[in-house]
Design a protein around this motif. Structure first.
Motif, PDB file in Angstrom:
ATOM      1  N   ARG A  48       0.815  -1.206   0.000  1.00 28.29           N
ATOM      2  CA  ARG A  48       0.000   0.000   0.000  1.00 28.29           C
ATOM      3  C   ARG A  48       0.855   1.265   0.000  1.00 28.29           C
ATOM      4  O   ARG A  48       0.503   2.262  -0.633  1.00 28.29           O
ATOM      5  CB  ARG A  48      -0.924   0.010   1.223  1.00 28.29           C
ATOM      6  N   GLU A 147      -0.797   3.914  -6.158  1.00 29.84           N
ATOM      7  CA  GLU A 147      -1.938   3.204  -6.716  1.00 29.84           C
ATOM      8  C   GLU A 147      -2.987   2.912  -5.663  1.00 29.84           C
ATOM      9  O   GLU A 147      -4.189   3.041  -5.918  1.00 29.84           O
ATOM     10  CB  GLU A 147      -1.457   1.896  -7.364  1.00 29.84           C
ATOM     11  N   TRP A 148      -2.560   2.524  -4.462  1.00 30.45           N
ATOM     12  CA  TRP A 148      -3.532   2.201  -3.421  1.00 30.45           C
ATOM     13  C   TRP A 148      -4.354   3.430  -3.049  1.00 30.45           C
ATOM     14  O   TRP A 148      -5.582   3.351  -2.932  1.00 30.45           O
ATOM     15  CB  TRP A 148      -2.813   1.650  -2.185  1.00 30.45           C
ATOM     16  N   GLN A 151      -6.919   4.104  -5.655  1.00 26.75           N
ATOM     17  CA  GLN A 151      -8.047   3.172  -5.614  1.00 26.75           C
ATOM     18  C   GLN A 151      -9.019   3.536  -4.496  1.00 26.75           C
ATOM     19  O   GLN A 151     -10.239   3.470  -4.675  1.00 26.75           O
ATOM     20  CB  GLN A 151      -7.537   1.751  -5.435  1.00 26.75           C
ATOM     21  N   ARG A 153      -9.487   6.518  -3.245  1.00 23.97           N
ATOM     22  CA  ARG A 153     -10.198   7.728  -3.659  1.00 23.97           C
ATOM     23  C   ARG A 153     -11.338   7.398  -4.618  1.00 23.97           C
ATOM     24  O   ARG A 153     -12.458   7.894  -4.476  1.00 23.97           O
ATOM     25  CB  ARG A 153      -9.221   8.706  -4.323  1.00 23.97           C
ATOM     26  N   ALA A 154     -11.049   6.569  -5.630  1.00 23.09           N
ATOM     27  CA  ALA A 154     -12.079   6.220  -6.614  1.00 23.09           C
ATOM     28  C   ALA A 154     -13.271   5.537  -5.942  1.00 23.09           C
ATOM     29  O   ALA A 154     -14.428   5.825  -6.252  1.00 23.09           O
ATOM     30  CB  ALA A 154     -11.489   5.318  -7.692  1.00 23.09           C
ATOM     31  N   SER A 155     -12.994   4.642  -4.999  1.00 25.00           N
ATOM     32  CA  SER A 155     -14.067   3.926  -4.316  1.00 25.00           C
ATOM     33  C   SER A 155     -14.954   4.874  -3.520  1.00 25.00           C
ATOM     34  O   SER A 155     -16.188   4.791  -3.575  1.00 25.00           O
ATOM     35  CB  SER A 155     -13.460   2.857  -3.392  1.00 25.00           C
ATOM     36  N   ARG A 263     -16.960   5.600 -12.726  1.00 23.30           N
ATOM     37  CA  ARG A 263     -15.790   5.632 -11.881  1.00 23.30           C
ATOM     38  C   ARG A 263     -15.159   7.010 -12.034  1.00 23.30           C
ATOM     39  O   ARG A 263     -14.576   7.323 -13.067  1.00 23.30           O
ATOM     40  CB  ARG A 263     -14.787   4.558 -12.291  1.00 23.30           C
ATOM     41  N   GLY A 265     -12.627   8.710 -10.625  1.00 20.76           N
ATOM     42  CA  GLY A 265     -11.188   8.989 -10.620  1.00 20.76           C
ATOM     43  C   GLY A 265     -10.918  10.308  -9.946  1.00 20.76           C
ATOM     44  O   GLY A 265     -11.691  10.774  -9.123  1.00 20.76           O
TER      45      GLY A 265
END
Length: 542
Positions: A48, A147-148, A151, A153-155, A263, A265
């Protein structure tokens, strides 16, 4: 104490913020807080924090960050008691033992779950969801890379979108569309491609009686999706558009309504998207009656292929049209059975034409049949011709209502005709604009709009929406329902508009600056009639 992740990472204790360390240490802290009270293996923590960009020896570096986080948590200890949060090493990994109610992200999750409970009444659901949305201070884990973090943030952006839609639907059922109109536009700027937000905004405008703004908003969304994604609006948006266009009652807000998942982003402001470059030709002045000068676009009547290749610009930030009533002519609006039957039949054919020409091709993948970039289209194709004929009949219905003295119903029917006209221009300007020019000219004449050039020339300009501003300015005049007490020359008004400093020649309704157009009309009436009128409304019939 309070852990805040919905924005920049913050830790508060006793009413003051604590130092959360470097961005890398903040990622470690966030990785623990997001899974509060659940163990996280060492390998998962390393992944992470660093992803594929690992340091030479990540474990000692991670231990150092964990040690500093323990020191941070000790600062939250209340006198005479233990710390509110503890970092423990267990067999399955590291665990941050903290009450989830002390973390804004987890409080948001709980409040959203409560707001989705169908056992609660709408008042409670709306209040709970509003409380959840109020926890957002900005982009989750703002400033953290990797990247974690992206992800996460997008969720959570998706969860936020879902919560906004459900809150708006509860407000609809409570009869409070104004609350949605006030709150949602800012979010549509942050999420410019999120169709569910656009749905609730259009639905709210329609419920508030602002049908013309709802239709204009749909046009903006449709163009944006086409320009940025090459896609058409989803089924829910298209269905809602048909409801607004027909003047039917607003659909009830349903928490379980189908919607396209987006999504989001990273947040994107609409201002960050560069506007299309406008390359309109400037007008060549020619002499008109009364010594005035008129801008006649050069190249009118050029080859259809050249006009088809010209871009049709979208909105450039001009204010949208204010409230214009939708055309909804019912049985009580007319006195004679024949006129009542004719208007109803005309409206049914027009709505069917919109469905055939706009909705069905998009849903079945046959939209290319109607688009102007298809060179091998058969001239016998039915939907465009049928739509043009329905638009003609709507204009004719408005003329008949005018002759019967039903001015209000005539104006409403003109709005329907203009909206269908705009749809047809968007599909194929070369094929659909010229045959409707005579009907548009008659509608303008009933509104008190005259001209000082030859009728064929004016019809040619009204039939060229790509190269001339005449269709766009005519649409605004008709949609506004303006009726002038003294004749106003359309060509002179357009010339005044185009020669206003720092104003671009418009090619769509959204491009027309209403204040500039009003000033152009005022200037023309002062020049032609010698009036000293200073207020635009003084030029209009009551």
């Amino acid at each position: 104490m309070d852990f805040r992740l919905l924005g920049e990472i913050e830790v508060w204790s006793a009413g003051r913020p604590l130092d959360v360390g470097t961005p890398r240490q903040q990622v470690v802290l966030a990785a623990l807080v997001v899974d509060a009270r659940r163990p996280i293996a060492m390998e998962a923590l390393i992944d992470r924090v660093w992803g594929h960009d690992l340091p030479a020896n990540p474990r000692p570096v991670l231990y150092a960050h964990l040690s500093r986080i323990r020191g941070l948590l000790r600062q939250t200890a209340a006198p005479g008691s233990g710390t509110a949060a503890r970092l423990e090493r267990r067999h399955a990994g590291y665990v941050l033992d903290v009450d989830p109610e002390l973390v804004d992200l987890h409080r948001f999750r709980r409040l959203v779950e409560q707001g989705n409970d169908r056992q609660c009444d709408d008042e409670a659901r709306a209040a709970t969801l509003a409380e959840a949305l109020g926890l957002w201070r900005g982009e989750p884990l703002a400033g953290l890379s990797g990247e974690w973090a992206a992800q996460v943030r997008a969720s959570w952006h998706q969860r936020r979108l879902d919560a906004v839609v459900r809150w708006a639907q509860a407000e609809f059922r409570l009869g409070r569309p104004a609350a949605v109109i006030s709150a949602v536009p800012d979010l549509t700027a942050e999420y410019p491609l999120a169709e569910p937000l656009e749905c609730v905004l259009i639905q709210a405008l329609h419920a508030a009686g602002r049908g013309a703004e709802a239709l204009d908003r749909y046009g903006v969304v449709r163009r944006r999706l086409a320009e940025e994604l090459g896609a058409d609006p989803g089924k829910e948006l298209r269905t809602l558009y048909q409801t607004v266009l027909s003047g039917g009652p607003p659909p009830p807000g349903e928490a379980g309504a189908a919607r396209r998942t987006v999504r989001p982003g990273p947040l994107r402001s609409r201002a960050a998207v560069p506007p299309p470059v406008v390359t309109h030709r400037r007008a060549d002045p020619v002499s008109v009656g009364g010594g005035a000068s008129l801008g006649v676009p050069s190249g009118v009547g050029a080859q259809a292929s050249a006009r088809a290749a010209a871009p049709r610009p979208g909105s450039t930030g001009a204010p949208s049209l204010p409230e214009v009533p939708l055309g909804h002519v019912d049985a009580a609006a007319t006195d004679t059975p024949s006129s009542r039957q004719w208007v109803r039949a005309t409206r049914r054919r027009a709505l069917l034409a919109v469905l055939v020409a706009v909705v069905l091709p998009s849903a079945t993948g046959l939209a290319h049949v109607l688009r102007r970039d298809v060179g091998d289209r058969d001239e016998s194709d039915g939907p465009p011709a049928a739509s043009v004929e329905c638009a003609r009949e709507l204009f004719a219905a408005a003329e008949a209502l005018d002759q019967e003295g039903k001015v209000r119903d005539a104006r409403a029917t003109v709005v329907d005709a203009v909206r269908l006209w705009d749809e047809l221009i968007g599909l194929d300007p070369d094929r659909n604009a010229p045959p409707l020019a005579p009907a548009v000219l008659r509608a303008l004449g009933r509104a008190g709009v005259d001209f000082s050039v030859s009728r064929p020339a004016l019809l040619s300009w009204l039939g060229n929406p790509v190269y001339t501003p005449y269709p766009a300015i005519s649409q605004v005049i008709l949609l506004r329902g303006w009726r002038f007490t003294a004749p106003v020359f359309l060509d002179a008004v357009v010339w005044n508009y185009e020669h206003t400093p720092e104003v671009t020649s418009p090619r769509s309704v959204a491009d027309v600056l209403t204040d500039v157009l009003k000033a152009a009309v005022l200037e023309h009436t002062r020049t032609r009639h010698g009036t000293q009128v200073t207020e635009f409304d003084q030029l209009l019939k009551p």
